[in-house]
Design a protein around this motif. Structure first.
Motif, PDB file in Angstrom:
ATOM      1  N   ALA A   1      -3.354   3.961   5.273  1.00 13.07           N
ATOM      2  CA  ALA A   1      -3.649   5.119   4.422  1.00 13.07           C
ATOM      3  C   ALA A   1      -2.791   5.095   3.163  1.00 13.07           C
ATOM      4  O   ALA A   1      -3.278   5.366   2.056  1.00 13.07           O
ATOM      5  CB  ALA A   1      -3.410   6.405   5.206  1.00 13.07           C
ATOM      6  N   ALA A   2      -1.503   4.760   3.318  1.00 11.84           N
ATOM      7  CA  ALA A   2      -0.623   4.709   2.155  1.00 11.84           C
ATOM      8  C   ALA A   2      -1.025   3.589   1.210  1.00 11.84           C
ATOM      9  O   ALA A   2      -1.002   3.747  -0.019  1.00 11.84           O
ATOM     10  CB  ALA A   2       0.821   4.520   2.622  1.00 11.84           C
ATOM     11  N   ASN A   3      -1.429   2.452   1.758  1.00  8.78           N
ATOM     12  CA  ASN A   3      -1.859   1.336   0.912  1.00  8.78           C
ATOM     13  C   ASN A   3      -3.142   1.671   0.159  1.00  8.78           C
ATOM     14  O   ASN A   3      -3.286   1.357  -1.026  1.00  8.78           O
ATOM     15  CB  ASN A   3      -2.048   0.080   1.763  1.00  8.78           C
ATOM     16  N   LEU A   4      -4.092   2.294   0.830  1.00  3.32           N
ATOM     17  CA  LEU A   4      -5.355   2.647   0.193  1.00  3.32           C
ATOM     18  C   LEU A   4      -5.171   3.752  -0.847  1.00  3.32           C
ATOM     19  O   LEU A   4      -5.913   3.817  -1.836  1.00  3.32           O
ATOM     20  CB  LEU A   4      -6.376   3.083   1.246  1.00  3.32           C
ATOM     21  N   HIS A   5      -4.166   4.615  -0.634  1.00  2.00           N
ATOM     22  CA  HIS A   5      -3.915   5.682  -1.599  1.00  2.00           C
ATOM     23  C   HIS A   5      -3.485   5.126  -2.947  1.00  2.00           C
ATOM     24  O   HIS A   5      -3.759   5.722  -3.996  1.00  2.00           O
ATOM     25  CB  HIS A   5      -2.844   6.615  -1.052  1.00  2.00           C
ATOM     26  N   GLN A   6      -2.793   3.973  -2.933  1.00  2.00           N
ATOM     27  CA  GLN A   6      -2.316   3.361  -4.170  1.00  2.00           C
ATOM     28  C   GLN A   6      -3.368   2.471  -4.828  1.00  2.00           C
ATOM     29  O   GLN A   6      -3.138   1.927  -5.902  1.00  2.00           O
ATOM     30  CB  GLN A   6      -1.075   2.513  -3.867  1.00  2.00           C
ATOM     31  N   ALA A   7      -4.519   2.324  -4.192  1.00  2.00           N
ATOM     32  CA  ALA A   7      -5.512   1.374  -4.676  1.00  2.00           C
ATOM     33  C   ALA A   7      -6.398   1.976  -5.761  1.00  2.00           C
ATOM     34  O   ALA A   7      -6.572   3.193  -5.853  1.00  2.00           O
ATOM     35  CB  ALA A   7      -6.391   0.895  -3.517  1.00  2.00           C
ATOM     36  N   GLU A   8      -6.960   1.085  -6.567  1.00  2.00           N
ATOM     37  CA  GLU A   8      -8.017   1.487  -7.492  1.00  2.00           C
ATOM     38  C   GLU A   8      -9.253   1.857  -6.669  1.00  2.00           C
ATOM     39  O   GLU A   8      -9.589   1.166  -5.704  1.00  2.00           O
ATOM     40  CB  GLU A   8      -8.328   0.307  -8.414  1.00  2.00           C
ATOM     41  N   PRO A   9      -9.926   2.968  -6.972  1.00  2.00           N
ATOM     42  CA  PRO A   9     -11.044   3.435  -6.141  1.00  2.00           C
ATOM     43  C   PRO A   9     -12.296   2.566  -6.249  1.00  2.00           C
ATOM     44  O   PRO A   9     -13.372   3.028  -6.638  1.00  2.00           O
ATOM     45  CB  PRO A   9     -11.286   4.853  -6.667  1.00  2.00           C
ATOM     46  N   THR A  10     -12.151   1.297  -5.939  1.00  2.00           N
ATOM     47  CA  THR A  10     -13.279   0.368  -5.878  1.00  2.00           C
ATOM     48  C   THR A  10     -13.161  -0.429  -4.590  1.00  2.00           C
ATOM     49  O   THR A  10     -12.107  -0.419  -3.921  1.00  2.00           O
ATOM     50  CB  THR A  10     -13.287  -0.601  -7.078  1.00  2.00           C
TER      51      THR A  10
END
Length: 228
Positions: A91-100
């Protein structure tokens, strides 16, 4: 030296992967904690807690397998903790990701690689557990097991005859030679398969003997190896 080199070639890549992937996952968790108000050392503490929780839970799963602990529910507590740590890390890794799609995949890569490396190390540590050898009933001193007993079973747990006492009885001075030979074969097989000496607990489980007898057998094997 050769054993160290083999260990580095075999385990080194997994440890390097775990270190690099853990650092990447740690950074994402720390940045997420900072974004949501956990500044300063607290952001580092949150990241350490999440990553070390996964490592601790994996180690507890290893310990449960080695000791044969039976879980009381559908899943064990270490497995539940490990699943929670995985969810928080991803969840923390995906939160920092570009929304693609590619943004989510690349951001989840460090956490996924870290968890894969931990699972690989857990798999190597546990390994297949051999069933304990059946325990045969003690035989009189100097009498070998009956020929009807399969040769794959451990020899009878008979002490080796020692010097006679004043009343004419033999003194018990250690394990029987047959049992020592069987323990040596088990120890050599373990060393050839895993690249490290067998422990007392593993020898006790393989032979189905007491802790004291397993310790005596290991001591006898080491003494014979040093004198060879």
């Amino acid at each position: 030296m050769r054993r160290l080199a083999c260990w580095l070639l075999d385990t080194g890549p997994v440890l390097v992967l775990a270190a690099i992937a853990g650092a990447g996952s740690f950074t994402h968790i720390r940045d997420t904690a900072t974004t949501h108000g956990q500044t300063g050392w607290m952001s580092w503490a949150v990241a350490v807690c999440v990553d070390l929780t996964c490592v601790m839970a994996a180690r507890e799963r290893q310990r449960d397998k080695k000791t044969g602990r039976v879980r009381s529910g559908v899943v064990s507590w270490p497995t539940l903790v490990l699943a929670g740590g995985i969810v928080l890390s991803l969840a923390a890794n995906l939160h920092q990701a570009e929304p693609t799609l590619w943004g989510w995949l690349t951001a989840a890569t460090p956490a996924g690689a870290f968890l894969i490396a931990v699972s690989m190390l857990e798999r190597r540590t546990t390994g297949p557990q051999s069933s304990p050898a059946p325990v045969l009933a003690p035989s009189p001193v100097g009498v070998m097991p009956s020929s009807s007993v399969p040769s794959s079973q451990a020899p009878a747990l008979v002490p080796a005859p020692g010097p006679a006492t004043q009343d004419g009885q033999d003194c018990e001075v250690g394990p029987s030679p047959a049992l020592v030979d069987y323990a040596r074969r088990v120890a050599d097989e373990h060393h050839a398969k895993h690249g490290r000496p067998i422990t007392r607990d593993l020898l006790r489980a393989r032979l189905g003997v007491s802790n004291q007898l397993a310790s005596d057998l290991l001591r006898t094997l080491r003494t014979a190896s040093e004198s060879a």
